[in-house]
Scaffold this motif. Structure first.
Motif, PDB file in Angstrom:
ATOM      1  N   GLY A  12     -58.709  42.930   4.720  1.00  0.00           N
ATOM      2  CA  GLY A  12     -57.307  42.579   4.508  1.00  0.00           C
ATOM      3  C   GLY A  12     -56.780  43.237   3.244  1.00  0.00           C
ATOM      4  O   GLY A  12     -56.986  44.413   3.010  1.00  0.00           O
ATOM      5  N   THR A  55     -54.379  32.944  12.300  1.00  0.00           N
ATOM      6  CA  THR A  55     -53.415  32.911  11.199  1.00  0.00           C
ATOM      7  C   THR A  55     -52.572  31.648  11.296  1.00  0.00           C
ATOM      8  O   THR A  55     -52.050  31.325  12.368  1.00  0.00           O
ATOM      9  N   THR A 108     -57.531  41.806   0.173  1.00  0.00           N
ATOM     10  CA  THR A 108     -58.201  40.972  -0.825  1.00  0.00           C
ATOM     11  C   THR A 108     -58.558  41.712  -2.099  1.00  0.00           C
ATOM     12  O   THR A 108     -58.848  41.081  -3.125  1.00  0.00           O
ATOM     13  N   GLN A 160     -56.527  35.027   1.942  1.00  0.00           N
ATOM     14  CA  GLN A 160     -57.596  35.585   2.759  1.00  0.00           C
ATOM     15  C   GLN A 160     -58.896  35.561   1.969  1.00  0.00           C
ATOM     16  O   GLN A 160     -58.906  35.877   0.782  1.00  0.00           O
ATOM     17  N   GLN A 187     -58.542  32.386   9.421  1.00  0.00           N
ATOM     18  CA  GLN A 187     -58.905  33.468   8.498  1.00  0.00           C
ATOM     19  C   GLN A 187     -57.762  33.847   7.558  1.00  0.00           C
ATOM     20  O   GLN A 187     -57.996  34.354   6.466  1.00  0.00           O
ATOM     21  N   ASN A 188     -56.533  33.637   7.994  1.00  0.00           N
ATOM     22  CA  ASN A 188     -55.355  33.972   7.189  1.00  0.00           C
ATOM     23  C   ASN A 188     -54.459  32.749   7.060  1.00  0.00           C
ATOM     24  O   ASN A 188     -54.191  32.058   8.051  1.00  0.00           O
TER      25      ASN A 188
END
Length: 328
Positions: free
Chosen positions: A197, A314, A199, A282, A250-251
């Motif tokens: 992502g 998400t 991150t 994330q 995950q998001n």
């Protein structure tokens, strides 16, 4: 110690497009992006599990009498927005897992329809506010109404009291949608996914606390073993009713948007048509972003370019401008 971060810091990202599905063929715009990624779920970026292009948006009750819910763990995307008073409601989008029981189902509001139109989803709901029902009729939006013409595809359970006891089945909804002529057509969604992502730009954020209203809050805790955030509502872990498994994603996208109460019943207008400040969370990191509405889809951007989501589920928290988000 928990630190409060003001929404609004901006950083860089990368924009690509991802293949998606929907009900209206969009005219293609200028193509600057790389080739579309094939054999990936349009909403999660994971390997394709479902080749049926239909996307369902189911309105899910989040009143305390409706918890724990059924089927939220199967949703690819979930939006949480205030309805009336301090109560939020979920718009759960299903594609990669399009079978199984979900509920309790509740009524729809106009701003949820704006989200459904962006993803060209069939809306499953139990009636709705007057302006929402008028919009469905005037625009001919694909929908399945569990308390009117489509009621035989929904049912009431005995272990909860109305209006918190209406349920349905995703497979039955798809069948009913087909019988009503709601045929999906391909489109491109303005989403991109990558393993890390964004991150590399983030600040530590393993604990997230969100205040929608003085009487309602929610949050997320990062579980490194699951490589996902675990959802909490009013301080309690939110779980699937049947399995007892926690809701994970995950998001987590938290965005501010203008809210306005416009009648004595407390109905709101929520402006999700433009842009605003927010955070993308994330892998235990917080990335300050600016959200934008691109062709009806809310996306995280930095300096005008879309940043990547981590493949997976998400959840989007749309909070009022006076809402609060803190993390550590």
């Amino acid at each position: 110690m928990m630190r409060k971060w003001l929404l609004g810091t901006v950083i860089c990202g990368l924009m690509v497009s991802l293949a998606g599905c929907g009900h209206v063929q969009k005219e293609p715009g200028p193509q600057r992006e790389p080739a579309v990624q094939q054999n990936r779920e349009p909403l999660t970026g994971l390997p394709t599990k479902n080749r049926d292009p239909m996307i369902l948006m189911v309105m899910i009750n989040n009143h305390h009498h409706a918890r724990p819910q059924t089927g939220l763990s199967r949703a690819d995307w979930v939006y949480e927005i205030l309805a009336e008073g301090e109560i939020t409601r979920f718009a759960a989008f299903y594609h990669s897992e399009a079978s199984g029981v979900v509920g309790p189902v509740r009524s729809v509001r106009k701003y949820y329809l704006d989200l459904a139109k962006g993803l060209h989803a069939v809306v499953a709901h139990a009636g709705g506010a007057t302006n929402a029902m008028e919009t469905i009729k005037q625009e001919g939006l694909p929908h399945l109404d569990g308390i009117h013409e489509d009621e035989r595809y929904f049912w009431r359970v005995g272990f909860r009291k109305p209006p918190h006891n209406l349920y349905t089945d995703l497979g039955k909804l798809v069948q009913r949608a087909r019988s009503k002529g709601y045929d999906a057509m391909p489109l491109q969604l303005p989403l991109t996914f990558s393993a890390q992502g964004a991150t590399d730009r983030g600040k530590p954020a393993e604990q997230i606390h969100i205040v929608y209203h003085r009487l309602y809050n929610c949050g997320y805790a990062y579980d490194s073993g699951r490589q996902a955030y675990v959802r909490f509502t009013q301080g309690e872990k939110q779980e699937e009713r049947e399995s007892g498994q926690p809701l994970t994603m995950q998001n987590v996208l938290v965005i501010r948007a203008k809210h306005r109460i416009f009648d004595s019943a407390g109905h709101r207008e929520v402006n999700i048509a433009g842009s605003g400040n927010g955070f993308l969370f994330q892998k235990g990191k917080a990335i300050p972003i600016r959200w934008e509405n691109r062709s009806g889809v809310i996306v995280p951007t930095v300096r005008g370019k879309i940043v990547s989501l981590v493949p997976g589920k998400t959840w989007v928290n749309v909070i009022p401008e006076n809402g609060k988000v803190t993390f550590e």
